[in-house]
Design an enzyme around this catalytic site. Sequence first.
Site, mmCIF file in Angstrom:
data_model
loop_
_atom_site.group_PDB
_atom_site.id
_atom_site.type_symbol
_atom_site.label_atom_id
_atom_site.label_comp_id
_atom_site.label_asym_id
_atom_site.label_seq_id
_atom_site.Cartn_x
_atom_site.Cartn_y
_atom_site.Cartn_z
ATOM 1 N N GLY A 235 0.765 -1.242 0.000
ATOM 2 C CA GLY A 235 0.000 0.000 0.000
ATOM 3 C C GLY A 235 0.790 1.283 0.000
ATOM 4 O O GLY A 235 0.198 2.359 -0.126
ATOM 5 N N CYS A 338 -12.467 2.565 -28.870
ATOM 6 C CA CYS A 338 -13.774 3.193 -29.076
ATOM 7 C C CYS A 338 -14.548 3.305 -27.771
ATOM 8 O O CYS A 338 -15.513 2.571 -27.526
ATOM 9 C CB CYS A 338 -14.558 2.397 -30.102
ATOM 10 S SG CYS A 338 -13.646 2.321 -31.646
#
Length: 411
Positions: A235, A338
């Site tokens: 983390g 797209c």
Amino acid sequence: MTKTDYTFCEAVAYTDLAAQYGTPLYVYSQEKITQAVTHYQQAFATLQPLICYAVKANSNLSLLRYFARLGCGFDIVSGGELARVLAAGGQAAKTIFSGVGKSVAEIEFALNSGIYCFNVESLPELARINDIASRMHKIAPVSLRINPDVDANTHPYISTGLKNNKFGIAYADALTAYQQAAASPHLHIVGIDCHIGSQLTDLSPLIEALERLLLLVDQLAASGITLSHIDLGGGIGIVYHDEPVPDLAAYARAVISRLQGRAIRLVLEPGRSLVGNAGVLLTTVEYVKPAQTKNFVIVDAAMNDLMRPALYDAYHHISNITDPAGETFLADIVGPVCESGDFLAKERMIAAQSGDLLAIHSAGAYASSMASNYNSRGRAAEVWVNGNQHHLIRRRESWSELLSNEQSCLC
Ligand SMILES: *Cc1c(COP(=O)(O)O)cnc(C)c1O
């Protein structure tokens, strides 16, 4: 070469790599990876921790082989990642298996391989591991992932230590869960762990989590359950943009002061902080498209190569390698996919002309490992740089490889 010289990876010019291997291309610096691991080893030296690299950050075999060479263990979240670790020469005995949805086949594979331990995320999972170990006449090493219910102050998608997350066993249920594990002859309790989130720049929540876990460690000891390790997860954040630099040394000092004198081994599971800033994604400008309200720089890399901007609205620094001092203009830097979500940067001042080579920085972690074939785009190649040497560590995926798992039906 200075820190701000963005045109080289170690002693190799990005332009040479792009010319030889094509783009989009991930480029990793061995030197930067070594520095990151050394930084951890030195900061925590007095505790001699087991550093288990979190494979999901970047699972390339060469990278895993290099971490094994540096003495690291591995934190895995799937059977596929275990297969990678073993193929890379990593030691099962230094491998920890995390993740909320371990399947029967994955648990069997891990038990047969002799992993260091399972990070168990729920009571049903504990029961499943117990049943499988019993059937296989084995004793499964387990550590319970406890949710310490602390706020990591990070993006909600990468925050994992709050009560309402799907990860870990609730703090209030921890003692019962340990007692259940201790009662089984097929389970061997080795530790306790937590992982509260990713890309943390303020490390104080990690210390808060450690203190919460140590309370449990003491309560467990009082009830006769001694743990051999405490695993604080990963983390630790990296600098992508202008966030504060996480102070690993201060974090290490805080951990050391709380663990010194206790007979318990420290385990860490860093991913991003070992590889994130050791990689860039090189991409070529296809078109510069002025539109009514804004400009678009359309490049040959896309969300399938680097998903973080689309997924988390993440910032990645982008620099022009071909023309570092070129005249800049305001543009969105987008890929050919797209989807309107297919952007790599929004509203960025950038110099760009068709054919220019750009570098997308901090792309060593959660970039290639999150890549997909969306829009039937082959996954990009990966290159390893060491000094003036460079090696292709993953070929560019070809169109025929893209089709290779499919069969025509008789429809
Ligand atoms: C993803 C993950 C890590 C690594 O996190 P980073 O933020 O990349 O350091 C460590 N442990 C577990 C259980 C994880 O899921």
